[in-house]
Write a protein that holds these residues in place. Sequence first.
Motif, PDB file in Angstrom:
ATOM      1  N   LEU A 162      -4.369   1.918   7.633  1.00 44.62           N
ATOM      2  CA  LEU A 162      -4.983   0.778   8.315  1.00 44.62           C
ATOM      3  C   LEU A 162      -3.960  -0.291   8.648  1.00 44.62           C
ATOM      4  CD1 LEU A 162      -7.444  -0.871   9.281  1.00 44.62           C
ATOM      5  CD2 LEU A 162      -7.692  -1.673   6.913  1.00 44.62           C
ATOM      6  N   TYR A 163      -3.174  -0.701   7.653  1.00 39.55           N
ATOM      7  CA  TYR A 163      -2.225  -1.794   7.886  1.00 39.55           C
ATOM      8  C   TYR A 163      -1.061  -1.363   8.776  1.00 39.55           C
ATOM      9  CZ  TYR A 163      -4.770  -4.411   4.365  1.00 39.55           C
ATOM     10  OH  TYR A 163      -5.764  -5.073   3.668  1.00 39.55           O
ATOM     11  N   LYS A 215      -7.463   5.547  -1.818  1.00 38.71           N
ATOM     12  CA  LYS A 215      -7.695   4.215  -1.281  1.00 38.71           C
ATOM     13  C   LYS A 215      -6.395   3.611  -0.772  1.00 38.71           C
ATOM     14  CE  LYS A 215      -8.826  -0.520  -2.624  1.00 38.71           C
ATOM     15  NZ  LYS A 215      -9.251  -1.442  -3.708  1.00 38.71           N
ATOM     16  N   LEU A 251      -5.506   2.408   3.095  1.00 40.32           N
ATOM     17  CA  LEU A 251      -5.037   1.054   3.403  1.00 40.32           C
ATOM     18  C   LEU A 251      -3.678   1.097   4.080  1.00 40.32           C
ATOM     19  CD1 LEU A 251      -6.086  -0.955   0.214  1.00 40.32           C
ATOM     20  CD2 LEU A 251      -7.144  -0.996   2.473  1.00 40.32           C
ATOM     21  N   PHE A 258     -13.239   2.983  -2.748  1.00 41.14           N
ATOM     22  CA  PHE A 258     -12.747   1.607  -2.725  1.00 41.14           C
ATOM     23  C   PHE A 258     -13.266   0.760  -3.888  1.00 41.14           C
ATOM     24  CE2 PHE A 258     -11.695   2.927   1.477  1.00 41.14           C
ATOM     25  CZ  PHE A 258     -10.648   2.106   1.882  1.00 41.14           C
ATOM     26  N   SER A 274       0.833  -1.208   0.000  1.00 43.97           N
ATOM     27  CA  SER A 274       0.000   0.000   0.000  1.00 43.97           C
ATOM     28  C   SER A 274       0.866   1.256   0.000  1.00 43.97           C
ATOM     29  CB  SER A 274      -0.927  -0.002   1.222  1.00 43.97           C
ATOM     30  OG  SER A 274      -1.760  -1.134   1.240  1.00 43.97           O
ATOM     31  N   PRO A 322      -4.549  -2.915  -2.427  1.00 39.42           N
ATOM     32  CA  PRO A 322      -4.310  -1.653  -3.153  1.00 39.42           C
ATOM     33  C   PRO A 322      -4.410  -1.837  -4.658  1.00 39.42           C
ATOM     34  CG  PRO A 322      -2.236  -2.569  -2.394  1.00 39.42           C
ATOM     35  CD  PRO A 322      -3.309  -3.456  -1.832  1.00 39.42           C
ATOM     36  N   TRP A 344     -11.406  -4.799  -1.915  1.00 40.76           N
ATOM     37  CA  TRP A 344     -11.528  -3.689  -0.979  1.00 40.76           C
ATOM     38  C   TRP A 344     -10.285  -3.517  -0.100  1.00 40.76           C
ATOM     39  CZ3 TRP A 344     -17.289  -4.106   1.089  1.00 40.76           C
ATOM     40  CH2 TRP A 344     -18.136  -3.549   0.125  1.00 40.76           C
ATOM     41  N   PHE A 345      -9.688  -4.614   0.323  1.00 42.20           N
ATOM     42  CA  PHE A 345      -8.563  -4.520   1.251  1.00 42.20           C
ATOM     43  C   PHE A 345      -7.218  -4.761   0.572  1.00 42.20           C
ATOM     44  CE2 PHE A 345     -12.258  -5.476   3.900  1.00 42.20           C
ATOM     45  CZ  PHE A 345     -12.172  -4.430   4.805  1.00 42.20           C
TER      46      PHE A 345
END
Length: 295
Positions: free
Chosen positions: A165-166, A158, A162, A259, A70, A269, A266-267
């Motif tokens: 988030l990660y 997006k 991510l 997304f 990402s 990249p 969605w999760f």
Amino acid sequence: MEINVFRLCSGLRVLGYFMILLVAAIIGVTYYAVVVVTWGPKLLGGGFHSFLAFAIIIKFHVLLILLLWSYFRVVFKDPGSVPENWRPDPTEENLEVGTSLAAADDGFQRRPRAGYCIHCQNGKPPRCHHCSVCQRCVLKMDHHCVWVVNCVGARNYKFFLLFLLYTFLETTMDTIVLLPSFINFFSEAKSHSSTPANLAIIFLAFVLNLAFALSLLCFLVMHASLLSSNTTSVEVHEKKGTVRWKYDLGRRRNFEQVFGTKKTLWFLPLFSEEDLNNIPALRGIDFPTRSDVEA
């Protein structure tokens, strides 16, 4: 001699390259602390501790791969540039004039008015802003991020989310798995059961990951709120005072504008070709408004 303050802002790009080195250094210190010093040696011990170490190391590497994937997508993906000599569609301009009175009654325009950038000498699509650091207009610009030496805009937002988030998940996990070693830091230092270098790295890795986890939590909450209302960081002030934000199409549609509609991606990249072709917002030029959806 006249000084162009906006031109001086481009110097922040140099700071960004140091940030990339800092990210690499933090990852290196954390990897050594978690995998090499703390949990790697427990793989050979057998029993429950060996199984736990294996699970932690696998999860660590999976999150690290997603994080780096990402991150590099944000760094190298163009957030969206305005095509040269771009001008709004004449039919849309006529539609805007013809519906201005009705739009005024509703409190928002059917088609947001395009602008013009005096710096780029080019048209500006709706939600486009000029970045003083990159010295160009960026489609649906959210902000310029020194950590990625790039702007965050329509085509890489997006990937940025991510990455947040990660990184949050990775730093939170690292903080938890390093906590026992951090608690035993002073006793191990007195008994000399670990080398001073390893103790220093464990201490540094724990503090850094804890600090990043807490700060990233705040960023995640902020961007989750922006995402749910289809707002960028730049548009927060513009949104104030409106009854309902003109780009707010509902949480699901707002989410899909960033997304995509393919749940399997969605999760990751990535975007599907179908979404890139069917969702104009992902290209950053045209954005539907509430009036389009409700008409």
